[in-house]
Design a protein around this motif. Structure first.
Motif, mmCIF file in Angstrom:
data_model
loop_
_atom_site.group_PDB
_atom_site.id
_atom_site.type_symbol
_atom_site.label_atom_id
_atom_site.label_comp_id
_atom_site.label_asym_id
_atom_site.label_seq_id
_atom_site.Cartn_x
_atom_site.Cartn_y
_atom_site.Cartn_z
ATOM 1 N N PRO A 79 0.809 -1.232 0.000
ATOM 2 C CA PRO A 79 0.000 0.000 0.000
ATOM 3 C C PRO A 79 0.835 1.273 0.000
ATOM 4 O O PRO A 79 0.395 2.300 -0.526
ATOM 5 N N ALA A 80 2.027 1.230 0.576
ATOM 6 C CA ALA A 80 2.869 2.427 0.574
ATOM 7 C C ALA A 80 3.289 2.787 -0.845
ATOM 8 O O ALA A 80 3.282 3.962 -1.228
ATOM 9 N N ILE A 81 3.653 1.785 -1.628
ATOM 10 C CA ILE A 81 4.015 2.032 -3.026
ATOM 11 C C ILE A 81 2.804 2.535 -3.805
ATOM 12 O O ILE A 81 2.889 3.485 -4.591
ATOM 13 N N GLU A 82 1.656 1.928 -3.570
ATOM 14 C CA GLU A 82 0.429 2.353 -4.257
ATOM 15 C C GLU A 82 0.123 3.826 -3.991
ATOM 16 O O GLU A 82 -0.323 4.550 -4.885
ATOM 17 N N ALA A 83 0.385 4.282 -2.763
ATOM 18 C CA ALA A 83 0.050 5.658 -2.403
ATOM 19 C C ALA A 83 1.101 6.656 -2.873
ATOM 20 O O ALA A 83 0.766 7.764 -3.304
ATOM 21 N N GLU A 84 2.382 6.308 -2.776
ATOM 22 C CA GLU A 84 3.418 7.312 -3.049
ATOM 23 C C GLU A 84 3.846 7.385 -4.510
ATOM 24 O O GLU A 84 4.274 8.444 -4.979
ATOM 25 N N GLU A 85 3.728 6.309 -5.244
ATOM 26 C CA GLU A 85 4.267 6.296 -6.603
ATOM 27 C C GLU A 85 3.596 7.311 -7.532
ATOM 28 O O GLU A 85 4.298 8.030 -8.272
ATOM 29 N N PRO A 86 2.270 7.446 -7.519
ATOM 30 C CA PRO A 86 1.667 8.466 -8.404
ATOM 31 C C PRO A 86 2.133 9.886 -8.082
ATOM 32 O O PRO A 86 2.340 10.697 -9.003
ATOM 33 N N ALA A 87 2.314 10.197 -6.802
ATOM 34 C CA ALA A 87 2.767 11.539 -6.430
ATOM 35 C C ALA A 87 4.190 11.783 -6.904
ATOM 36 O O ALA A 87 4.506 12.862 -7.448
ATOM 37 N N LEU A 191 13.380 15.210 -4.573
ATOM 38 C CA LEU A 191 12.033 14.663 -4.420
ATOM 39 C C LEU A 191 12.070 13.548 -3.382
ATOM 40 O O LEU A 191 12.803 12.565 -3.543
ATOM 41 N N LEU A 192 11.292 13.724 -2.311
ATOM 42 C CA LEU A 192 11.298 12.782 -1.193
ATOM 43 C C LEU A 192 9.905 12.215 -0.974
ATOM 44 O O LEU A 192 8.905 12.920 -1.140
ATOM 45 N N SER A 193 9.842 10.953 -0.553
ATOM 46 C CA SER A 193 8.599 10.398 -0.015
ATOM 47 C C SER A 193 8.939 9.589 1.222
ATOM 48 O O SER A 193 10.043 9.061 1.349
ATOM 49 N N ASP A 194 7.969 9.515 2.134
ATOM 50 C CA ASP A 194 8.171 8.775 3.373
ATOM 51 C C ASP A 194 6.821 8.377 3.950
ATOM 52 O O ASP A 194 5.779 8.933 3.570
ATOM 53 N N LEU A 195 6.841 7.441 4.889
ATOM 54 C CA LEU A 195 5.638 7.189 5.659
ATOM 55 C C LEU A 195 5.330 8.436 6.477
ATOM 56 O O LEU A 195 6.224 9.022 7.086
ATOM 57 N N HIS A 196 4.080 8.851 6.482
ATOM 58 C CA HIS A 196 3.696 10.067 7.196
ATOM 59 C C HIS A 196 3.897 9.883 8.697
ATOM 60 O O HIS A 196 3.628 8.807 9.240
ATOM 61 N N PRO A 197 4.382 10.925 9.382
ATOM 62 C CA PRO A 197 4.618 10.783 10.827
ATOM 63 C C PRO A 197 3.370 10.432 11.627
ATOM 64 O O PRO A 197 3.478 9.776 12.677
ATOM 65 N N VAL A 198 2.190 10.828 11.183
ATOM 66 C CA VAL A 198 0.968 10.421 11.888
ATOM 67 C C VAL A 198 0.814 8.903 11.838
ATOM 68 O O VAL A 198 0.472 8.267 12.838
ATOM 69 N N SER A 199 1.089 8.314 10.679
ATOM 70 C CA SER A 199 1.009 6.858 10.567
ATOM 71 C C SER A 199 2.039 6.171 11.450
ATOM 72 O O SER A 199 1.775 5.115 12.032
ATOM 73 N N VAL A 200 3.222 6.765 11.543
ATOM 74 C CA VAL A 200 4.245 6.199 12.424
ATOM 75 C C VAL A 200 3.776 6.247 13.876
ATOM 76 O O VAL A 200 3.923 5.274 14.633
ATOM 77 N N PRO A 251 -3.587 10.431 1.956
ATOM 78 C CA PRO A 251 -4.294 9.552 2.891
ATOM 79 C C PRO A 251 -4.129 8.081 2.530
ATOM 80 O O PRO A 251 -3.735 7.731 1.410
ATOM 81 N N MET A 252 -4.462 7.237 3.484
ATOM 82 C CA MET A 252 -4.401 5.796 3.247
ATOM 83 C C MET A 252 -5.368 5.415 2.130
ATOM 84 O O MET A 252 -6.524 5.821 2.141
ATOM 85 N N PRO A 253 -4.921 4.645 1.152
ATOM 86 C CA PRO A 253 -5.817 4.245 0.057
ATOM 87 C C PRO A 253 -6.982 3.396 0.567
ATOM 88 O O PRO A 253 -6.845 2.630 1.523
ATOM 89 N N GLU A 254 -8.122 3.533 -0.106
ATOM 90 C CA GLU A 254 -9.284 2.716 0.262
ATOM 91 C C GLU A 254 -8.966 1.233 0.142
ATOM 92 O O GLU A 254 -9.451 0.421 0.933
ATOM 93 N N ILE A 277 -6.680 9.051 7.303
ATOM 94 C CA ILE A 277 -5.423 9.179 8.061
ATOM 95 C C ILE A 277 -4.287 9.494 7.089
ATOM 96 O O ILE A 277 -4.120 8.822 6.067
ATOM 97 N N PRO A 278 -3.472 10.517 7.372
ATOM 98 C CA PRO A 278 -2.307 10.770 6.505
ATOM 99 C C PRO A 278 -1.373 9.558 6.514
ATOM 100 O O PRO A 278 -0.960 9.097 7.574
ATOM 101 N N PHE A 279 -1.065 9.067 5.336
ATOM 102 C CA PHE A 279 -0.320 7.820 5.205
ATOM 103 C C PHE A 279 1.065 8.036 4.617
ATOM 104 O O PHE A 279 2.059 7.492 5.108
ATOM 105 N N ILE A 280 1.143 8.834 3.557
ATOM 106 C CA ILE A 280 2.409 9.092 2.875
ATOM 107 C C ILE A 280 2.654 10.597 2.826
ATOM 108 O O ILE A 280 1.730 11.388 2.629
ATOM 109 N N LEU A 281 3.910 10.970 3.007
ATOM 110 C CA LEU A 281 4.340 12.365 2.961
ATOM 111 C C LEU A 281 5.321 12.526 1.802
ATOM 112 O O LEU A 281 6.245 11.720 1.654
ATOM 113 N N THR A 282 5.119 13.560 0.972
ATOM 114 C CA THR A 282 6.078 13.827 -0.117
ATOM 115 C C THR A 282 6.532 15.265 -0.068
ATOM 116 O O THR A 282 5.803 16.149 0.387
#
Length: 288
Positions: A79-87, A191-200, A251-254, A277-282
């Motif tokens: 799911p992390a790849i699914e969320a961050e790759e398009p951004a 260009l950076l992506s990471d797991l969002h700190p809220v998710s952590v 946000p976390m993907p459905e 919930i914020p899931f990925i940060l870019t």
């Protein structure tokens, strides 16, 4: 290094129900009263299946985790790849062309896309196993073993630097981002992506299939993510003399919510716990 423990499924179920209730307990209490019913039902049947299922948990250090994970990391259900790759790809569509450095390149998924955009690509990762997968996929691309706090490349030699889902494993952002800034040309993009700190903060960790699990017993394997608030990213980026251009909180993907393994047991609780919930940060930053 591996540390082992055991979790009851009932623990996870009550945690999900509690998180779902917490998010709306004051603002919409009638909407989450059913979560109390969930918790009562789970606790009253804590000794019965499936609540009494004991799930072994094995925590690996980062190096061992990615060595084991390399063969399955590109699984399309990540799911992390699914969320961050398009951004990340949206950023790259407008990025300056030329030479690109993919830091923490892993299996080369971003390197492969960079090549399709016409970049001359170099990938760096500290996991030899991940690099083996990358080299097998992209045999004509330069991949090197190295750490992102001491990049083995020259100053001001890249037009774009990418780093995806990697900084969440480092105790400090400062030195890695200084290194990425060092190797950028003036006008270059970071260009950076990471797991969002809220998710952590709510327990988000890097889960992967446990290679040592017996086939007849479910086991969770993971390596820990470290909490870096948004202010820490901003301080590290601006402290490296870069200018922040854009920040996105995805946000976390459905699909990830529906694919949660306990969704069939408590679907409303899972949805209330994770929806929005914020899931990925870019981040997009530019070197003046």
């Amino acid at each position: 290094m591996v540390e082992s423990d055991t979790m009851l499924l009932a623990q996870y179920l009550t945690a999900i129900a509690g998180l779902g209730a917490l998010r709306q307990c004051v603002t919409n209490p009638s909407a989450v009263r059913a979560r109390l019913d969930d918790i009562i039902r789970i606790v009253e049947a804590v000794g019965e299946p499936p609540n009494n299922l004991e799930i072994p948990i094995r925590e690996y250090d980062v190096e061992d985790a990615y060595a084991w994970w390399a063969s399955s990391y590109d699984n399309p259900t990540n799911p992390a790849i699914e969320a961050e790759e398009p951004a990340m790809r949206a950023y790259l569509a407008d990025a300056p062309r030329g030479r690109a450095l993919d830091v923490g390149c892993g299996t080369g998924r971003h390197a492969a896309h960079l090549l399709t955009l016409g970049y001359e690509v170099v990938g760096i990762d500290q996991s030899a196993a991940m690099l083996d997968v990358a080299r097998a996929k992209l045999p004509d691309t330069r991949f090197e073993l190295g750490r992102f706090d001491a990049l083995p490349v020259d100053d001001e030699s890249f037009d774009v630097v990418t780093c995806s889902l990697a900084l969440t494993h480092t105790p400090s952002l400062d030195q890695p981002i200084r290194e990425m800034a060092r190797v950028l040309k003036p006008g270059g993009w970071l260009l950076l992506s990471d797991l969002h700190p809220v998710s952590v903060l709510i327990g988000g960790t890097a889960l992967f299939p446990d290679p040592e699990a017996p086939p007849d017993r479910p086991t969770l394997a993971h390596t820990r993510n470290l909490y870096h608030p948004l202010s820490t990213y901003i301080a590290a980026i601006t402290g490296a003399d870069l200018r922040v251009v854009d920040c996105r909180e995805i946000p976390m993907p459905e699909s990830a919510i529906a694919d949660n393994p306990v969704y069939p047991l408590i679907p409303e609780a899972v949805t209330q716990a994770f929806e929005g919930i914020p899931f990925i940060l870019t981040w997009q930053a530019v070197k003046p």
